[in-house]
Scaffold this active site. Sequence first.
Site, PDB file in Angstrom:
ATOM      1  N   ARG A  15      43.381  55.637  45.659  1.00 22.52           N
ATOM      2  CA  ARG A  15      42.767  55.920  44.348  1.00 22.52           C
ATOM      3  C   ARG A  15      41.354  56.460  44.523  1.00 22.52           C
ATOM      4  O   ARG A  15      40.757  56.337  45.580  1.00 22.52           O
ATOM      5  CB  ARG A  15      42.701  54.627  43.508  1.00 22.52           C
ATOM      6  CG  ARG A  15      44.017  54.196  42.926  1.00 22.52           C
ATOM      7  CD  ARG A  15      43.926  52.823  42.282  1.00 22.52           C
ATOM      8  NE  ARG A  15      43.806  51.756  43.266  1.00 22.52           N
ATOM      9  CZ  ARG A  15      43.681  50.463  42.982  1.00 22.52           C
ATOM     10  NH1 ARG A  15      43.634  50.078  41.709  1.00 22.52           N
ATOM     11  NH2 ARG A  15      43.614  49.562  43.931  1.00 22.52           N
ATOM     12  N   LYS A  75      37.815  49.875  45.036  1.00 21.34           N
ATOM     13  CA  LYS A  75      37.984  48.546  45.655  1.00 21.34           C
ATOM     14  C   LYS A  75      36.652  47.943  46.054  1.00 21.34           C
ATOM     15  O   LYS A  75      35.645  48.634  46.215  1.00 21.34           O
ATOM     16  CB  LYS A  75      38.880  48.655  46.899  1.00 21.34           C
ATOM     17  CG  LYS A  75      40.347  48.885  46.583  1.00 21.34           C
ATOM     18  CD  LYS A  75      40.906  47.927  45.549  1.00 21.34           C
ATOM     19  CE  LYS A  75      41.076  46.513  46.037  1.00 21.34           C
ATOM     20  NZ  LYS A  75      41.652  45.627  44.975  1.00 21.34           N
ATOM     21  N   TYR A  94      35.796  47.258  41.374  1.00 22.08           N
ATOM     22  CA  TYR A  94      36.398  45.920  41.446  1.00 22.08           C
ATOM     23  C   TYR A  94      35.684  45.132  42.535  1.00 22.08           C
ATOM     24  O   TYR A  94      35.395  45.671  43.612  1.00 22.08           O
ATOM     25  CB  TYR A  94      37.894  45.997  41.810  1.00 22.08           C
ATOM     26  CG  TYR A  94      38.785  46.448  40.683  1.00 22.08           C
ATOM     27  CD1 TYR A  94      38.869  45.707  39.505  1.00 22.08           C
ATOM     28  CD2 TYR A  94      39.542  47.604  40.781  1.00 22.08           C
ATOM     29  CE1 TYR A  94      39.685  46.127  38.454  1.00 22.08           C
ATOM     30  CE2 TYR A  94      40.360  48.031  39.737  1.00 22.08           C
ATOM     31  CZ  TYR A  94      40.423  47.283  38.577  1.00 22.08           C
ATOM     32  OH  TYR A  94      41.219  47.689  37.548  1.00 22.08           O
ATOM     33  N   HIS A  96      36.123  41.063  42.667  1.00 24.26           N
ATOM     34  CA  HIS A  96      36.929  39.850  42.955  1.00 24.26           C
ATOM     35  C   HIS A  96      36.188  38.888  43.883  1.00 24.26           C
ATOM     36  O   HIS A  96      36.730  38.427  44.895  1.00 24.26           O
ATOM     37  CB  HIS A  96      38.268  40.238  43.595  1.00 24.26           C
ATOM     38  CG  HIS A  96      39.094  41.172  42.770  1.00 24.26           C
ATOM     39  ND1 HIS A  96      39.651  40.805  41.575  1.00 24.26           N
ATOM     40  CD2 HIS A  96      39.447  42.459  42.965  1.00 24.26           C
ATOM     41  CE1 HIS A  96      40.321  41.828  41.070  1.00 24.26           C
ATOM     42  NE2 HIS A  96      40.206  42.841  41.884  1.00 24.26           N
ATOM     43  N   GLU A 118      36.447  43.839  36.756  1.00 27.75           N
ATOM     44  CA  GLU A 118      37.437  42.848  36.296  1.00 27.75           C
ATOM     45  C   GLU A 118      36.860  41.756  35.408  1.00 27.75           C
ATOM     46  O   GLU A 118      37.628  40.965  34.853  1.00 27.75           O
ATOM     47  CB  GLU A 118      38.172  42.222  37.499  1.00 27.75           C
ATOM     48  CG  GLU A 118      37.362  41.232  38.333  1.00 27.75           C
ATOM     49  CD  GLU A 118      36.523  41.894  39.417  1.00 27.75           C
ATOM     50  OE1 GLU A 118      36.470  43.135  39.462  1.00 27.75           O
ATOM     51  OE2 GLU A 118      35.913  41.155  40.219  1.00 27.75           O
ATOM     52  N   ASP A 198      53.640  29.770  31.342  1.00 25.94           N
ATOM     53  CA  ASP A 198      52.210  29.952  31.044  1.00 25.94           C
ATOM     54  C   ASP A 198      51.659  28.661  30.486  1.00 25.94           C
ATOM     55  O   ASP A 198      52.400  27.836  29.937  1.00 25.94           O
ATOM     56  CB  ASP A 198      51.994  31.126  30.061  1.00 25.94           C
ATOM     57  CG  ASP A 198      50.581  31.713  30.167  1.00 25.94           C
ATOM     58  OD1 ASP A 198      49.618  30.987  29.849  1.00 25.94           O
ATOM     59  OD2 ASP A 198      50.434  32.878  30.565  1.00 25.94           O
ATOM     60  N   SER A 220      53.939  25.701  31.330  1.00 23.31           N
ATOM     61  CA  SER A 220      53.755  25.492  32.778  1.00 23.31           C
ATOM     62  C   SER A 220      53.248  24.081  33.084  1.00 23.31           C
ATOM     63  O   SER A 220      52.128  23.722  32.734  1.00 23.31           O
ATOM     64  CB  SER A 220      52.767  26.534  33.318  1.00 23.31           C
ATOM     65  OG  SER A 220      52.710  26.458  34.717  1.00 23.31           O
ATOM     66  N   ILE A 269      46.677  37.512  44.375  1.00 22.33           N
ATOM     67  CA  ILE A 269      46.051  37.388  45.704  1.00 22.33           C
ATOM     68  C   ILE A 269      44.611  37.896  45.694  1.00 22.33           C
ATOM     69  O   ILE A 269      43.772  37.424  46.459  1.00 22.33           O
ATOM     70  CB  ILE A 269      46.897  38.121  46.778  1.00 22.33           C
ATOM     71  CG1 ILE A 269      46.402  37.815  48.183  1.00 22.33           C
ATOM     72  CG2 ILE A 269      46.951  39.625  46.545  1.00 22.33           C
ATOM     73  CD1 ILE A 269      46.560  36.390  48.612  1.00 22.33           C
ATOM     74  N   ASP A 270      44.289  38.855  44.806  1.00 21.06           N
ATOM     75  CA  ASP A 270      42.908  39.381  44.833  1.00 21.06           C
ATOM     76  C   ASP A 270      41.920  38.324  44.346  1.00 21.06           C
ATOM     77  O   ASP A 270      40.720  38.435  44.600  1.00 21.06           O
ATOM     78  CB  ASP A 270      42.780  40.699  44.058  1.00 21.06           C
ATOM     79  CG  ASP A 270      43.269  40.609  42.643  1.00 21.06           C
ATOM     80  OD1 ASP A 270      43.743  39.537  42.226  1.00 21.06           O
ATOM     81  OD2 ASP A 270      43.181  41.623  41.924  1.00 21.06           O
TER      82      ASP A 270
END
Length: 372
Positions: A15, A75, A94, A96, A118, A198, A220, A269-270
């Site tokens: 990207r 990223k 991003y 994270h 994010e 959820d 959940s 996972i991020d």
Amino acid sequence: MKIAVPKEIKNHEYRVALTPTGVRELTGRGHHVCVESGAGEGAGFPDSAYQSAGATIEQVVEALWQHAELILKVKEPQPEEVARLTPEHTLFTYLHLAAEQSLTQGLMDSGATCIAYETITDAKGGLPLLAPMSTVAGRMAVQAGAHSLEKAQGGSGVLLPGVPGVSPGKVTVIGGGVVGENAARMALGLGADVTILDKSIARLEVLDDRYQGRIKTVYSTADALDHAARESDMIVGAVLIPGAAAPKLITRAMLADMKPGSVLVDVAIDQGGCFETSKPTTHAEPTYLVDGIVHYCVANMPGAVARTSTLGLTNATLPFVLALADKGWQKALADDAHFLPGLNVHNGQITYRAVAEAFGLASVDPSSVVGR
Ligand SMILES: NC(=O)C1=CN([C@@H]2O[C@H](COP(=O)(O)OP(=O)(O)OC[C@H]3O[C@@H](n4cnc5c(N)ncnc54)[C@H](O)[C@@H]3O)[C@@H](O)[C@H]2O)C=CC1
Ligand SMILES: CC(=O)C(=O)O
Ligand SMILES: [Mg+2]
């Protein structure tokens, strides 16, 4: 403002943070945009398209960073990129951070102003700069998981739609937000038996209404997670507590209850992942086995469909990029209560509470930094 667009260097990341369309908007307002040679190639934008839109092309990556005030990326910065950051830089990408203490420390040490896509919010309670990539990752999760179910990939050999006379595979999605809904939609389209878990009843109500019972919704709990582990052929991890590390919902002990060759796709996972046995993988080697269970944990899934992802991402980021370029980061953030939570690190300090909490560090209120 001097704006730089580096070529992404994360494994199989194709990207780019700005398209020629975005360059045209910025240069039309008098800003100077410099794009690293080849930055748009993987998403189908050659250097010549950027030049036609008014950008200059830079061959030397160090020069690109040195002359920039605003750096646009996709990223989180890789170690060699962190080393190039200075207090004069504003970085928009991003991040994270709650999943990566060394990156957080590196950004603090750089003195740069670091704004994360994010954690920007919107008036509807959503995350508008995460949502387009969550849509992509959710849609990809089921195709990646279905492939991983094949025997050659270490999977159980279940075909999700089944065939006449043979039941479809069972897919459980944990977290029914943007990733979760899109994954469930794809699994439903393939003919799988789909359940979403959820913690939010309000969200389960929306999903129940939207899919009219074709997707099962379950509140959940520990019991529901145990049941999901025993019954599912594929579990998609799609939970998020914004900015914070993901809770570990499927433990290593629970893998023993799963059917051999079942698949865990940890999209979260991020943010550190929501399965205890998850560790980040790359598109080059996307899966690994733990106790006979296939794990797919690619942290930049949308990078594999770079054309679609770049267009979706840059549609969402462009208004914020224009505000940063026109007003400077301080006024752009001070003017917009939804842009302000994007600020994660400034001048050596963490300005996003959940990130600081993840590492037991102190945070400062972003309002105080921008004089809001
Ligand atoms: N690996 C990749 O390439 C990508 C990963 N992501 C990641 O996917 C994750 C999900 O993102 P979105 O769907 O946009 O978030 P979202 O905020 O739209 O949805 C998260 C959902 O998780 C639910 N949730 C929170 N805690 C829970 C729990 N303990 N049990 C069950 N549900 C719980 C929330 O109620 C919410 O409905 C994020 O970590 C995001 O960064 C997003 C795009 C690409
Ligand atoms: C959201 C994210 O981390 C990605 O699109 O790669
Ligand atoms: Mg990462």
